[in-house]
Design a protein around this motif. Structure first.
Motif, PDB file in Angstrom:
ATOM      1  N   ARG A 137      -1.866   7.325 -11.414  1.00 13.20           N
ATOM      2  CA  ARG A 137      -1.637   7.468  -9.978  1.00 13.20           C
ATOM      3  C   ARG A 137      -2.951   7.471  -9.219  1.00 13.20           C
ATOM      4  N   HIS A 138      -3.925   8.198  -9.746  1.00 10.96           N
ATOM      5  CA  HIS A 138      -5.230   8.268  -9.101  1.00 10.96           C
ATOM      6  C   HIS A 138      -5.858   6.880  -9.003  1.00 10.96           C
ATOM      7  N   GLU A 139      -5.708   6.084 -10.053  1.00 15.38           N
ATOM      8  CA  GLU A 139      -6.263   4.725 -10.045  1.00 15.38           C
ATOM      9  C   GLU A 139      -5.573   3.873  -8.984  1.00 15.38           C
ATOM     10  N   ARG A 140      -4.254   4.028  -8.858  1.00 16.81           N
ATOM     11  CA  ARG A 140      -3.508   3.262  -7.855  1.00 16.81           C
ATOM     12  C   ARG A 140      -3.918   3.674  -6.445  1.00 16.81           C
ATOM     13  N   ILE A 141      -4.106   4.977  -6.235  1.00 15.48           N
ATOM     14  CA  ILE A 141      -4.510   5.478  -4.924  1.00 15.48           C
ATOM     15  C   ILE A 141      -5.887   4.929  -4.554  1.00 15.48           C
ATOM     16  N   LEU A 142      -6.823   4.988  -5.477  1.00 13.41           N
ATOM     17  CA  LEU A 142      -8.173   4.508  -5.205  1.00 13.41           C
ATOM     18  C   LEU A 142      -8.198   2.998  -5.007  1.00 13.41           C
ATOM     19  N   ALA A 143      -7.332   2.288  -5.734  1.00 13.61           N
ATOM     20  CA  ALA A 143      -7.238   0.838  -5.539  1.00 13.61           C
ATOM     21  C   ALA A 143      -6.738   0.526  -4.131  1.00 13.61           C
ATOM     22  N   GLY A 144      -5.772   1.323  -3.649  1.00 16.98           N
ATOM     23  CA  GLY A 144      -5.279   1.150  -2.289  1.00 16.98           C
ATOM     24  C   GLY A 144      -6.365   1.387  -1.256  1.00 16.98           C
ATOM     25  N   LEU A 145      -7.202   2.383  -1.503  1.00 16.80           N
ATOM     26  CA  LEU A 145      -8.312   2.658  -0.590  1.00 16.80           C
ATOM     27  C   LEU A 145      -9.309   1.498  -0.579  1.00 16.80           C
ATOM     28  N   ARG A 146      -9.595   0.944  -1.765  1.00 20.14           N
ATOM     29  CA  ARG A 146     -10.534  -0.178  -1.827  1.00 20.14           C
ATOM     30  C   ARG A 146      -9.985  -1.397  -1.087  1.00 20.14           C
ATOM     31  N   ASP A 147      -8.681  -1.621  -1.210  1.00 23.53           N
ATOM     32  CA  ASP A 147      -8.067  -2.807  -0.603  1.00 23.53           C
ATOM     33  C   ASP A 147      -7.849  -2.676   0.898  1.00 23.53           C
ATOM     34  N   HIS A 148      -7.474  -1.471   1.342  1.00 24.94           N
ATOM     35  CA  HIS A 148      -7.047  -1.304   2.725  1.00 24.94           C
ATOM     36  C   HIS A 148      -7.878  -0.305   3.529  1.00 24.94           C
ATOM     37  N   GLY A 149      -8.719   0.475   2.860  1.00 26.68           N
ATOM     38  CA  GLY A 149      -9.526   1.457   3.570  1.00 26.68           C
ATOM     39  C   GLY A 149      -8.816   2.760   3.868  1.00 26.68           C
ATOM     40  N   ALA A 150      -7.482   2.784   3.665  1.00 28.57           N
ATOM     41  CA  ALA A 150      -6.685   3.977   3.951  1.00 28.57           C
ATOM     42  C   ALA A 150      -5.372   3.884   3.191  1.00 28.57           C
ATOM     43  N   VAL A 151      -4.763   5.042   2.926  1.00 29.84           N
ATOM     44  CA  VAL A 151      -3.441   5.106   2.298  1.00 29.84           C
ATOM     45  C   VAL A 151      -2.623   6.169   3.010  1.00 29.84           C
ATOM     46  N   ARG A 152      -1.307   5.928   3.080  1.00 29.43           N
ATOM     47  CA  ARG A 152      -0.396   6.876   3.720  1.00 29.43           C
ATOM     48  C   ARG A 152       0.423   7.606   2.675  1.00 29.43           C
ATOM     49  N   ILE A 153       0.650   8.903   2.894  1.00 29.01           N
ATOM     50  CA  ILE A 153       1.457   9.695   1.969  1.00 29.01           C
ATOM     51  C   ILE A 153       2.858   9.114   1.861  1.00 29.01           C
ATOM     52  N   ALA A 154       3.444   8.730   3.001  1.00 28.85           N
ATOM     53  CA  ALA A 154       4.805   8.190   2.990  1.00 28.85           C
ATOM     54  C   ALA A 154       4.903   6.937   2.128  1.00 28.85           C
ATOM     55  N   ASP A 155       3.877   6.085   2.185  1.00 27.74           N
ATOM     56  CA  ASP A 155       3.883   4.866   1.372  1.00 27.74           C
ATOM     57  C   ASP A 155       3.656   5.181  -0.102  1.00 27.74           C
ATOM     58  N   LEU A 156       2.764   6.124  -0.375  1.00 28.72           N
ATOM     59  CA  LEU A 156       2.442   6.450  -1.765  1.00 28.72           C
ATOM     60  C   LEU A 156       3.630   7.060  -2.500  1.00 28.72           C
ATOM     61  N   THR A 157       4.425   7.881  -1.816  1.00 25.95           N
ATOM     62  CA  THR A 157       5.588   8.472  -2.487  1.00 25.95           C
ATOM     63  C   THR A 157       6.552   7.391  -2.963  1.00 25.95           C
ATOM     64  N   GLN A 158       6.681   6.315  -2.185  1.00 25.75           N
ATOM     65  CA  GLN A 158       7.562   5.212  -2.581  1.00 25.75           C
ATOM     66  C   GLN A 158       6.915   4.343  -3.649  1.00 25.75           C
ATOM     67  N   ASP A 159       5.652   3.994  -3.451  1.00 28.73           N
ATOM     68  CA  ASP A 159       4.958   3.104  -4.388  1.00 28.73           C
ATOM     69  C   ASP A 159       4.793   3.727  -5.770  1.00 28.73           C
ATOM     70  N   LEU A 160       4.521   5.031  -5.794  1.00 25.18           N
ATOM     71  CA  LEU A 160       4.270   5.708  -7.067  1.00 25.18           C
ATOM     72  C   LEU A 160       5.524   6.330  -7.661  1.00 25.18           C
ATOM     73  N   GLY A 161       6.595   6.443  -6.877  1.00 25.84           N
ATOM     74  CA  GLY A 161       7.835   7.023  -7.383  1.00 25.84           C
ATOM     75  C   GLY A 161       7.733   8.500  -7.697  1.00 25.84           C
ATOM     76  N   VAL A 162       6.946   9.222  -6.881  1.00 26.61           N
ATOM     77  CA  VAL A 162       6.794  10.665  -7.091  1.00 26.61           C
ATOM     78  C   VAL A 162       7.062  11.388  -5.774  1.00 26.61           C
ATOM     79  N   SER A 163       7.048  12.703  -5.842  1.00 27.57           N
ATOM     80  CA  SER A 163       7.355  13.506  -4.663  1.00 27.57           C
ATOM     81  C   SER A 163       6.176  13.573  -3.699  1.00 27.57           C
ATOM     82  N   ASP A 164       6.479  13.967  -2.475  1.00 31.59           N
ATOM     83  CA  ASP A 164       5.461  14.197  -1.463  1.00 31.59           C
ATOM     84  C   ASP A 164       4.455  15.241  -1.938  1.00 31.59           C
TER      85      ASP A 164
END
Length: 283
Positions: A12-39
């Motif tokens: 999960r941490h790798e996916r989050i950091l990859a999102g930051l590298r690609d987009h500069g920011a990540v949203r909690i609402a998007d991450l809960t769906q993308d990672l399939g975990v709770s808020d």
């Protein structure tokens, strides 16, 4: 939903950091769906990565450690370029037609537009959808049953906007004739931006549900870039600014949007000259 084990946390941490590298920011609402975990799990992951200095937590998500995401409060922003914002609001109210449905985003200039709408009896009946507490209050104070105000739910931001999944879901089920948007920053290259990730997501929905998108931006917003982009300038049907905007920026705006309206900030109620309202040929 997967069990949250040590290896899965690493993934999960790798996916989050990859999102930051690609987009500069990540949203909690998007991450809960993308990672399939709770808020709660996402928030814990962000806290752990923040402790390691790998990201910086902001309202609604996280940004790269170097990113600028300061968001002034509503009261602080309301004192900036006040004369210009009032002129823009007076010009924008002329774009509203009685019997229509419109949406007003959060912002100090859209709040001034709401004050103009509340005072103009000719704009009745009118339905206004908003995610702004000050906008809803200004319209409510008119005490006119012909002026219907629809306020979304959601979480409150420093700019007194209601945002988040609840807000986005409520707006997505609607269709309005016009959306009037404020912006933290405007540039030809970046488009329309805001420091708040959730507010940007809400603004994207406001653009999507509108037959016409109108942006209200005084000269102080130009060449400023917030953290999150919510629209390109070529998505804007009408851009309303003030006459203190330098000529070269006005020309760039005319090339980028469908129609440019330049409001004379040094005049109280004079009509706008025709040549201040010309942009590209309308779609």
């Amino acid at each position: 939903m997967c069990q949250d084990g040590v290896m899965l946390a690493t993934q999960r941490h790798e996916r989050i950091l990859a999102g930051l590298r690609d987009h500069g920011a990540v949203r909690i609402a998007d991450l809960t769906q993308d990672l399939g975990v709770s808020d709660m799990t996402v928030r814990r992951d962000l806290a752990e990565l923040a402790e390691q200095g790998l990201l910086r937590k902001v309202h609604g998500g996280a940004v790269s450690p170097q990113a600028t995401s300061h968001e002034p409060g509503f009261e602080a922003k309301s004192t900036i370029a006040l004369a210009e914002k009032r002129a823009i609001a007076r010009a924008a109210v002329r774009l509203v037609s009685p019997g229509s449905s419109i949406a007003l985003s959060a912002g100090t200039t859209t709040h001034l537009l709401a004050v103009e709408i509340a005072a103009d009896q000719r704009l009745r009946p009118l339905t206004v959808v908003t995610n702004s507490l000050p906008v809803a209050d200004a319209l409510h104070r008119a005490g006119d049953p012909r002026l219907e105000t629809v306020l979304t739910g959601g979480s409150r931001t420093p700019s007194d906007a209601l945002v988040g999944p609840l807000t986005e879901a409520a707006l997505a089920s609607l269709r309005v004739d016009q959306t009037f948007l404020g912006a933290h920053g405007v540039s030809v290259e970046a488009g329309l931006t805001t420091p708040n990730l959730d507010e940007a997501a809400t603004n994207r929905v406001l653009v999507a549900i509108a037959g016409q998108t109108v942006v209200l931006a005084d000269r102080s917003k130009w060449h400023t870039t917030g953290l999150s982009v919510f629209a390109r300038l070529d998505q804007v049907d009408v851009l309303v600014t003030d006459d203190a905007l330098p000529a070269q920026d006005q020309e760039a705006a005319r090339d980028a949007v469908e129609r440019l309206v330049v409001a004379p900030a040094n005049q109280t109620h004079s009509p706008l000259p025709d040549d201040t309202q010309d942009g590209r040929t309308s779609r």
